[in-house]
Scaffold this motif. Structure first.
Motif, mmCIF file in Angstrom:
data_model
loop_
_atom_site.group_PDB
_atom_site.id
_atom_site.type_symbol
_atom_site.label_atom_id
_atom_site.label_comp_id
_atom_site.label_asym_id
_atom_site.label_seq_id
_atom_site.Cartn_x
_atom_site.Cartn_y
_atom_site.Cartn_z
ATOM 1 N N SER A 122 9.592 -0.858 -13.143
ATOM 2 C CA SER A 122 8.628 -1.397 -14.263
ATOM 3 C C SER A 122 8.076 -2.611 -13.689
ATOM 4 N N TYR A 123 8.173 -3.093 -12.529
ATOM 5 C CA TYR A 123 7.624 -4.357 -12.081
ATOM 6 C C TYR A 123 6.592 -4.080 -11.177
ATOM 7 N N ILE A 124 5.674 -5.063 -11.264
ATOM 8 C CA ILE A 124 4.396 -5.089 -10.208
ATOM 9 C C ILE A 124 5.407 -5.955 -9.072
ATOM 10 N N SER A 179 1.138 -2.097 -7.785
ATOM 11 C CA SER A 179 1.579 -1.633 -9.229
ATOM 12 C C SER A 179 2.936 -1.195 -9.334
ATOM 13 N N SER A 180 3.428 -1.165 -10.592
ATOM 14 C CA SER A 180 4.760 -0.556 -10.718
ATOM 15 C C SER A 180 4.895 0.897 -10.287
ATOM 16 N N GLN A 186 7.022 -8.922 -10.784
ATOM 17 C CA GLN A 186 6.787 -9.623 -11.980
ATOM 18 C C GLN A 186 6.589 -8.652 -13.063
ATOM 19 N N ARG A 187 6.584 -8.776 -14.319
ATOM 20 C CA ARG A 187 6.345 -8.115 -15.321
ATOM 21 C C ARG A 187 6.464 -8.971 -16.570
ATOM 22 N N LEU A 188 5.375 -9.142 -17.377
ATOM 23 C CA LEU A 188 5.270 -9.719 -18.768
ATOM 24 C C LEU A 188 5.643 -11.141 -18.664
ATOM 25 N N ARG A 219 9.357 -13.577 -13.653
ATOM 26 C CA ARG A 219 9.271 -13.314 -12.044
ATOM 27 C C ARG A 219 10.259 -13.656 -11.380
#
Length: 116
Positions: A31-33, A52-53, A99-101, A104
């Motif tokens: 779900s994370y970049i 990207s994820s 990182q996501r939303l 980090r």
């Protein structure tokens, strides 16, 4: 707990190649970049490449375009950075990032030294 563990750094001659690996655990990796950053002595940390994820072609700093390739394997929770045509200016500590939303995570870094 959350972990990002880099490996694959080392000493390489100019023009050579290295492949960095980052093993992720403790969070929903897919779900994370993910990306690779680097920090040379006396310089700020800079983004090298990100993907990207879901994976794909990735985005790159101008300084590494055409020489570096980022990839990820969501089944193995791994992200890679294939580096070729290395230059002395590529010498730095390389960090894996997820990182996501606004959240980090960072790895501890792996040293890459390009020198003859």
């Amino acid at each position: 707990q959350v972990q990002l563990v880099e490996s694959g750094g080392g000493l390489v001659q100019p023009g050579g190649s290295l492949r960095l690996s980052c093993a992720a655990s403790g969070f929903m990796f897919s779900s994370y970049i993910t990306g690779w950053y680097r920090q040379a002595p006396g310089k700020e940390r800079e983004l090298v490449a990100a993907v990207s994820s879901a994976g794909g072609s990735g985005n790159y700093a101008d300084s590494v375009k055409g020489r570096f390739t980022i990839s990820r394997d969501n089944d193995r929770n791994m992200v890679y950075l294939q580096m070729s045509s290395l230059k002395p200016d590529d010498t730095a500590v390389y960090y894996c990032n997820a990182q996501r939303l606004g959240v980090r995570f960072w790895g501890q870094g792996t040293q890459v030294t390009v020198s003859s």
